[in-house]
Design a protein around this motif. Structure first.
Motif, short mmCIF file in Angstrom:
data_model
loop_
_atom_site.label_atom_id
_atom_site.label_comp_id
_atom_site.label_asym_id
_atom_site.label_seq_id
_atom_site.Cartn_x
_atom_site.Cartn_y
_atom_site.Cartn_z
N GLU A 164 34.35 -16.02 -35.74
CA GLU A 164 34.90 -14.83 -35.81
C GLU A 164 34.12 -13.82 -35.68
OE1 GLU A 164 38.03 -15.31 -39.74
OE2 GLU A 164 36.23 -14.35 -40.02
N TRP A 182 34.10 -9.44 -35.99
CA TRP A 182 34.59 -8.32 -36.76
C TRP A 182 34.27 -7.00 -36.13
CZ3 TRP A 182 35.98 -8.27 -42.31
CH2 TRP A 182 36.25 -9.53 -42.89
N MET A 187 33.83 -7.52 -46.54
CA MET A 187 33.40 -8.82 -45.94
C MET A 187 33.07 -9.71 -47.18
SD MET A 187 31.29 -7.55 -42.74
CE MET A 187 31.39 -9.06 -41.73
N ILE A 229 39.05 -2.56 -39.11
CA ILE A 229 38.46 -3.66 -38.74
C ILE A 229 39.22 -4.51 -38.18
CG2 ILE A 229 37.12 -5.61 -39.68
CD1 ILE A 229 36.13 -3.89 -41.77
N VAL A 286 39.54 -8.20 -36.60
CA VAL A 286 39.04 -9.73 -36.52
C VAL A 286 39.46 -10.33 -35.18
CG1 VAL A 286 38.53 -11.77 -37.94
CG2 VAL A 286 38.78 -9.64 -39.18
#
Length: 163
Positions: free
Chosen positions: A49, A51, A65, A134, A136
């Protein structure tokens, strides 16, 4: 002649090894006038992933997180980078593998091009994300459109908003 070509290829590979993934991406866009890029094409480490964080790493972003069970020790224990861990005028990209931060960086800016560096550096490449957001992306789907020096994620797997 073969030795010269081999030597040139080796030098090119050594030079590109020192570049960050986002610097490689920015160079690729500039050289190829690309309208889309795949972020995973520019990394040489494992991640599942990424971010994309609006602003610098810290505070509520780290808290979020941690709430997602991501080990952020690499960020928390990091010595300040050359320009500091906080770059309020830029976004941040954080790569995560198996719920652990493995790498993070700020978009490349004009500081390395001295003749273009004003008092306030500007990004050579950045992400189009809203303040406090954010986004992702997964490694399997890290495609971004390129719009005026900004990367626009196409298929995020998660979007968070920090108030």
């Amino acid at each position: 002649m073969k030795k010269i070509i081999l030597l040139q290829a080796m030098l090119l590979s050594l030079i590109s090894c020192n570049k960050t993934p986002l610097k490689k991406t920015a160079d690729y866009i500039k050289e190829n006038h690309s309208k889309t890029v795949i972020l995973s094409d520019f990394t040489n480490f494992k991640w599942d992933e990424t971010w994309l964080i609006s602003g610098s790493i810290g505070g509520d972003y780290i808290k979020l997180m941690k709430e997602q069970n991501i080990n952020v020790k690499k960020i928390e224990n990091s010595k300040n980078t050359e320009y500091g861990i906080s770059k309020d005028y830029f976004n941040t990209i954080v790569y995560v593998y198996n719920k652990e931060v493995v790498y993070y960086e700020f978009p490349p800016d004009t500081r390395e091009i001295f003749s273009l560096a004003p008092e306030q550096p500007s990004a050579l490449l950045d992400f189009k994300i809203s303040r406090g957001q954010i986004i992702v992306l997964s490694k399997d789907n890290s495609i971004c459109n390129v719009e005026d020096g900004e990367l626009v994620p196409i298929n995020p797997i998660k979007i968070y908003q920090i108030e």
